[in-house]
Design an enzyme around this catalytic site. Structure first.
Site, short mmCIF file in Angstrom:
data_model
loop_
_atom_site.label_atom_id
_atom_site.label_comp_id
_atom_site.label_asym_id
_atom_site.label_seq_id
_atom_site.Cartn_x
_atom_site.Cartn_y
_atom_site.Cartn_z
N ASP A 129 -4.64 -13.75 -1.71
CA ASP A 129 -3.97 -13.38 -0.47
C ASP A 129 -3.94 -14.64 0.39
O ASP A 129 -4.96 -15.08 0.94
CB ASP A 129 -4.70 -12.23 0.24
CG ASP A 129 -4.20 -10.87 -0.23
OD1 ASP A 129 -3.37 -10.83 -1.17
OD2 ASP A 129 -4.62 -9.84 0.34
N HIS A 132 0.88 -1.17 0.00
CA HIS A 132 0.00 0.00 0.00
C HIS A 132 0.92 1.22 0.00
O HIS A 132 2.01 1.17 0.58
CB HIS A 132 -0.83 0.13 1.28
CG HIS A 132 -1.71 -1.00 1.64
ND1 HIS A 132 -1.30 -2.11 2.30
CD2 HIS A 132 -3.05 -1.14 1.47
CE1 HIS A 132 -2.32 -2.92 2.52
NE2 HIS A 132 -3.40 -2.36 2.03
N ASP A 167 2.50 1.95 3.28
CA ASP A 167 3.49 1.01 3.82
C ASP A 167 4.91 1.43 3.49
O ASP A 167 5.85 1.02 4.17
CB ASP A 167 3.34 -0.40 3.22
CG ASP A 167 1.94 -0.95 3.30
OD1 ASP A 167 1.20 -0.55 4.21
OD2 ASP A 167 1.59 -1.78 2.43
C1 XLS Z 1 -7.41 -6.47 4.90
C2 XLS Z 1 -6.97 -6.72 3.54
C3 XLS Z 1 -5.85 -5.83 3.05
C4 XLS Z 1 -5.74 -5.95 1.57
C5 XLS Z 1 -5.01 -4.85 0.90
O1 XLS Z 1 -8.15 -7.24 5.49
O2 XLS Z 1 -6.62 -8.07 3.43
O3 XLS Z 1 -4.66 -6.12 3.69
O4 XLS Z 1 -5.14 -7.16 1.20
O5 XLS Z 1 -5.56 -3.61 1.17
NI NI Z 2 -5.69 -9.01 1.87
#
Ligand code: XLS
Ligand code: NI
Ligand code: NI
Length: 437
Positions: free
Chosen positions: A294, A99, A102
């Site tokens: 993710d 992000h 970050d």
């Molecule tokens: C939060 C999300 C975030 C996204 C990116 O729960 O997983 O980390 O992956 O903004």
């Molecule tokens: Ni995420």
């Protein structure tokens, strides 16, 4: 420059190794199902958890220092770059995600923040070239600050919408500058707390407007990658508009966004929505919208997004099964949106956690390939639906049947319909026997 971690490069040593700093299942150059393991899995380090999160929770302050020896804000963020790239290199992780917030300190204003980003981005670029590491996707943090307390693109306040647009524009610029082929929208505050104060129709329309503005800007700047929406049903907002894959699919369809958007599926968000990880991936697979993943896991005894490193082999096996059946990743990959537990508070723990996650997905990949090669599950499903391959079933599928012809057919049956067993337990035992053989 001196090293940040007194840990050697992590190598594959095979399942019998007891060296904690080695891979037991992830052998990056091994060819399996036509590609190297690295090409299948496309592991990515997430910048926010790995280089920023310090263990702070609602009841306590941080337990792990991520300032990497610096004190001045911009210096801290420079050290994060060097430390992060050393870590990725040692782990053999070829991608990362970030992000905007970050990678650089916020400073006193939006303009300050953008200046800080302009200092850090060239350093990231230089490290990417040095190590041959690529950007999987970028995103903007439009949820942490008070200005977004009622949302960003779905805020009742147009100034918040504009501020978010500025962040998104800059994050897209950086994504393009770093050669990223993905750009993510995760709508943490894009939802509502109570309908009593919410114009849901306008909020949804505005959300779509923001996405369209982002697409047209990025395309005008030559971005030819994919945009992703990352579904999550709740947390921090009580109800989030990107509730789950099926909801997002309907939204993308309604607003004509399916040419540009795919989904970024997070395991822990699937379980928060009351689905399995593989369910969310299956929705993507059958609708051609699998973008990226993710890779993490939740805890069945906790009702929130714990973002743990994935170690559950059934989950990784079923996930890789769906990903392989979807034809694998195009621009996406497996991003460890995961953090060590607050009590696992050393940098060694962060290495060990990544090793555990990479090995869990490597084993999942091996298992999924074995399941597909075994073929019994595919065969079972094919036979289960075989009544649609001929006769009245084929007429239904071919669009030749009418309600009248089906009624005539049903009336002509001399016996009642007799569905066969679904054999769930037998199929589960096949999975076990393939995994543990
Ligand atoms: C939060 C999300 C975030 C996204 C990116 O729960 O997983 O980390 O992956 O903004
Ligand atoms: Ni995420
Ligand atoms: Ni999460």
């Amino acid at each position: 420059m001196s090293e940040y971690f007194t840990i050697p490069e992590i190598k594959y040593e095979g399942p019998a190794s007891t060296n904690p700093f080695s891979f037991k299942y992830y052998n990056k150059d091994e060819i399996i199902a036509g590609k190297t393991m690295a090409e299948h899995l496309r592991f990515s380090m997430c910048y926010w958890h790995t280089l920023c999160a310090d263990g702070t929770d609602m009841f306590g302050i941080g337990t792990i220092d991520k300032s990497f020896g610096a004190t001045d804000p911009i210096e801290i963020y420079k050290q994060k770059v060097y430390a992060g790239f050393e870590m990725m290199n040692k782990l053999g992780i070829e991608y990362f995600c970030f992000h905007d917030r970050d990678i650089a300190p916020e400073g006193a204003s939006l303009a300050d923040f953008q200046k800080n980003l302009d200092i850090i981005v060239p350093i990231i670029k230089e490290q990417m070239e040095k190590y041959g590491i690529k950007l999987l996707w970028g995103t903007a943090n439009c949820f942490s600050r008070a200005r977004y307390m009622h949302g960003a693109a779905t805020s009742p306040y147009a100034d918040a919408f504009a501020y978010a647009a500025a962040q998104i524009k800059k994050a897209i610029d950086i994504t393009i500058e770093l050669g990223g082929k993905g750009y993510v929208f995760w709508g943490g505050r894009e939802g509502y707390e109570t309908l009593l104060n919410t114009d849901m129709a306008l909020e949804n329309d505005n959300y779509a407007r923001m996405l369209k503005l982002a697409v047209s800007y990025a395309r005008s700047k030559g971005f030819d990658g994919d945009f992703y929406i990352e579904p999550k049903p709740k947390e921090p907002t009580k109800h989030q508009y990107d509730f789950d894959s099926a909801t997002v699919l309907g939204f993308l369809f309604k607003y004509g966004l399916l040419d540009d958007f795919k989904l970024n599926i997070e395991a822990n968000h699937a379980t928060l929505a009351g689905h399995t990880f593989e369910h969310e991936l299956r929705i993507c697979r059958i609708n051609g919208i699998l973008g990226s993943v993710d890779a993490n896991q939740g805890d069945n005894h906790l009702g929130w997004d714990t973002d743990q490193f994935p170690t559950n082999i059934y989950d990784t096996t079923y996930a890789m099964y769906e990903i392989l059946k979807a034809g694998g990743f195009k621009y996406g990959g497996l991003n460890f949106d995961a953090k060590t537990r607050r009590g696992s508070n050393t940098m060694e723990d962060i290495f060990l956690a990544h090793i555990a996650g990479m090995d869990a997905f490597a084993l999942g990949l091996r298992n999924a390939v074995k399941l597909i090669e075994d073929g019994r599950i595919d065969k079972f499903i094919e036979e289960r639906y075989s009544s649609y391959a001929s006769g009245i079933g084929k007429d239904i599928v071919d669009g030749k049947a009418t309600l009248e012809s089906l009624s005539d057919y049903a009336l002509s049956l001399t016996e009642d319909v007799k569905p066969e067993s679904g054999r769930q337990e037998y199929l589960e035992s096949i999975v076990n026997s393939v995994i543990f053989s």
